[in-house]
Design a protein around this motif. Sequence first.
Motif, PDB file in Angstrom:
ATOM      1  N   GLY A  38      -1.944   2.957   9.641  1.00 34.55           N
ATOM      2  CA  GLY A  38      -3.150   3.513   9.037  1.00 34.55           C
ATOM      3  C   GLY A  38      -3.664   2.777   7.814  1.00 34.55           C
ATOM      4  O   GLY A  38      -4.757   3.060   7.326  1.00 34.55           O
ATOM      5  N   ARG A  39      -2.891   1.840   7.315  1.00 36.08           N
ATOM      6  CA  ARG A  39      -3.301   1.055   6.140  1.00 36.08           C
ATOM      7  C   ARG A  39      -4.395   0.071   6.533  1.00 36.08           C
ATOM      8  O   ARG A  39      -4.462  -0.374   7.672  1.00 36.08           O
ATOM      9  CB  ARG A  39      -2.085   0.323   5.585  1.00 36.08           C
ATOM     10  CG  ARG A  39      -2.249  -0.089   4.132  1.00 36.08           C
ATOM     11  CD  ARG A  39      -1.057  -0.848   3.662  1.00 36.08           C
ATOM     12  NE  ARG A  39      -1.247  -2.195   4.200  1.00 36.08           N
ATOM     13  CZ  ARG A  39      -0.287  -3.064   4.428  1.00 36.08           C
ATOM     14  NH1 ARG A  39       0.944  -2.767   4.179  1.00 36.08           N
ATOM     15  NH2 ARG A  39      -0.542  -4.249   4.916  1.00 36.08           N
ATOM     16  N   GLU A  40      -5.241  -0.293   5.587  1.00 38.03           N
ATOM     17  CA  GLU A  40      -6.300  -1.282   5.809  1.00 38.03           C
ATOM     18  C   GLU A  40      -6.275  -2.326   4.704  1.00 38.03           C
ATOM     19  O   GLU A  40      -5.967  -2.019   3.561  1.00 38.03           O
ATOM     20  CB  GLU A  40      -7.675  -0.607   5.789  1.00 38.03           C
ATOM     21  CG  GLU A  40      -7.881   0.437   6.841  1.00 38.03           C
ATOM     22  CD  GLU A  40      -9.212   1.157   6.672  1.00 38.03           C
ATOM     23  OE1 GLU A  40      -9.713   1.250   5.531  1.00 38.03           O
ATOM     24  OE2 GLU A  40      -9.749   1.626   7.678  1.00 38.03           O
ATOM     25  N   GLU A  41      -6.610  -3.540   5.068  1.00 38.18           N
ATOM     26  CA  GLU A  41      -6.790  -4.630   4.101  1.00 38.18           C
ATOM     27  C   GLU A  41      -8.135  -5.270   4.395  1.00 38.18           C
ATOM     28  O   GLU A  41      -8.610  -5.258   5.545  1.00 38.18           O
ATOM     29  CB  GLU A  41      -5.695  -5.691   4.251  1.00 38.18           C
ATOM     30  CG  GLU A  41      -4.319  -5.229   3.849  1.00 38.18           C
ATOM     31  CD  GLU A  41      -4.115  -5.164   2.346  1.00 38.18           C
ATOM     32  OE1 GLU A  41      -4.993  -5.617   1.584  1.00 38.18           O
ATOM     33  OE2 GLU A  41      -3.070  -4.643   1.939  1.00 38.18           O
ATOM     34  N   PHE A  42      -8.758  -5.856   3.370  1.00 36.14           N
ATOM     35  CA  PHE A  42     -10.061  -6.497   3.529  1.00 36.14           C
ATOM     36  C   PHE A  42     -10.085  -7.841   2.815  1.00 36.14           C
ATOM     37  O   PHE A  42      -9.473  -7.999   1.759  1.00 36.14           O
ATOM     38  CB  PHE A  42     -11.163  -5.631   2.898  1.00 36.14           C
ATOM     39  CG  PHE A  42     -11.355  -4.298   3.539  1.00 36.14           C
ATOM     40  CD1 PHE A  42     -12.297  -4.138   4.527  1.00 36.14           C
ATOM     41  CD2 PHE A  42     -10.603  -3.208   3.138  1.00 36.14           C
ATOM     42  CE1 PHE A  42     -12.498  -2.894   5.112  1.00 36.14           C
ATOM     43  CE2 PHE A  42     -10.788  -1.970   3.718  1.00 36.14           C
ATOM     44  CZ  PHE A  42     -11.740  -1.814   4.708  1.00 36.14           C
ATOM     45  N   PHE A  43     -10.821  -8.772   3.375  1.00 34.66           N
ATOM     46  CA  PHE A  43     -11.248  -9.973   2.668  1.00 34.66           C
ATOM     47  C   PHE A  43     -12.747  -9.786   2.469  1.00 34.66           C
ATOM     48  O   PHE A  43     -13.511  -9.751   3.435  1.00 34.66           O
ATOM     49  CB  PHE A  43     -10.970 -11.241   3.480  1.00 34.66           C
ATOM     50  CG  PHE A  43      -9.516 -11.596   3.579  1.00 34.66           C
ATOM     51  CD1 PHE A  43      -8.873 -12.204   2.518  1.00 34.66           C
ATOM     52  CD2 PHE A  43      -8.791 -11.330   4.726  1.00 34.66           C
ATOM     53  CE1 PHE A  43      -7.532 -12.546   2.605  1.00 34.66           C
ATOM     54  CE2 PHE A  43      -7.460 -11.669   4.827  1.00 34.66           C
ATOM     55  CZ  PHE A  43      -6.826 -12.276   3.755  1.00 34.66           C
ATOM     56  N   PHE A  44     -13.182  -9.608   1.205  1.00 29.06           N
ATOM     57  CA  PHE A  44     -14.575  -9.318   0.879  1.00 29.06           C
ATOM     58  C   PHE A  44     -15.315 -10.550   0.362  1.00 29.06           C
ATOM     59  O   PHE A  44     -14.713 -11.573   0.055  1.00 29.06           O
ATOM     60  CB  PHE A  44     -14.647  -8.263  -0.244  1.00 29.06           C
ATOM     61  CG  PHE A  44     -14.278  -6.877   0.187  1.00 29.06           C
ATOM     62  CD1 PHE A  44     -15.042  -6.186   1.095  1.00 29.06           C
ATOM     63  CD2 PHE A  44     -13.156  -6.266  -0.341  1.00 29.06           C
ATOM     64  CE1 PHE A  44     -14.712  -4.892   1.470  1.00 29.06           C
ATOM     65  CE2 PHE A  44     -12.820  -4.979   0.024  1.00 29.06           C
ATOM     66  CZ  PHE A  44     -13.600  -4.294   0.932  1.00 29.06           C
ATOM     67  N   HIS A  45     -16.622 -10.381   0.204  1.00 29.28           N
ATOM     68  CA  HIS A  45     -17.500 -11.357  -0.459  1.00 29.28           C
ATOM     69  C   HIS A  45     -17.444 -12.725   0.226  1.00 29.28           C
ATOM     70  O   HIS A  45     -17.277 -13.753  -0.429  1.00 29.28           O
ATOM     71  CB  HIS A  45     -17.171 -11.487  -1.948  1.00 29.28           C
ATOM     72  CG  HIS A  45     -17.144 -10.182  -2.654  1.00 29.28           C
ATOM     73  ND1 HIS A  45     -18.251  -9.378  -2.800  1.00 29.28           N
ATOM     74  CD2 HIS A  45     -16.119  -9.510  -3.242  1.00 29.28           C
ATOM     75  CE1 HIS A  45     -17.918  -8.289  -3.459  1.00 29.28           C
ATOM     76  NE2 HIS A  45     -16.634  -8.337  -3.732  1.00 29.28           N
ATOM     77  N   LEU A  46     -17.597 -12.709   1.545  1.00 32.94           N
ATOM     78  CA  LEU A  46     -17.540 -13.939   2.328  1.00 32.94           C
ATOM     79  C   LEU A  46     -18.925 -14.292   2.857  1.00 32.94           C
ATOM     80  O   LEU A  46     -19.743 -13.418   3.118  1.00 32.94           O
ATOM     81  CB  LEU A  46     -16.584 -13.767   3.518  1.00 32.94           C
ATOM     82  CG  LEU A  46     -15.165 -13.310   3.193  1.00 32.94           C
ATOM     83  CD1 LEU A  46     -14.416 -13.026   4.481  1.00 32.94           C
ATOM     84  CD2 LEU A  46     -14.440 -14.348   2.363  1.00 32.94           C
TER      85      LEU A  46
END
Length: 73
Positions: free
Chosen positions: A47-55
């Motif tokens: 259920g955990r989420e990770e993001f790479f933003f500002h791309l």
Amino acid sequence: MKFYSYSNRNNNYTKAISLEGISSLELCGGSGKSVTRFSVQINYANGREEFFFHLYSDEAEKLYKTILDLLNK
């Protein structure tokens, strides 16, 4: 445990994510006028989420494909 590290093109951040237990991977485009509004979302089985933003668009697509290739090995 395998990790994947990435620094965005603007050098706003460097982030490492675990490649274990990933259940899905998403290429996301945000709203707005910024050219760096794209992201890659990593969802884990727990259920955990990770993001790479500002791309940038091309940067997000390349990152998505790279992570997908690593997962398919």
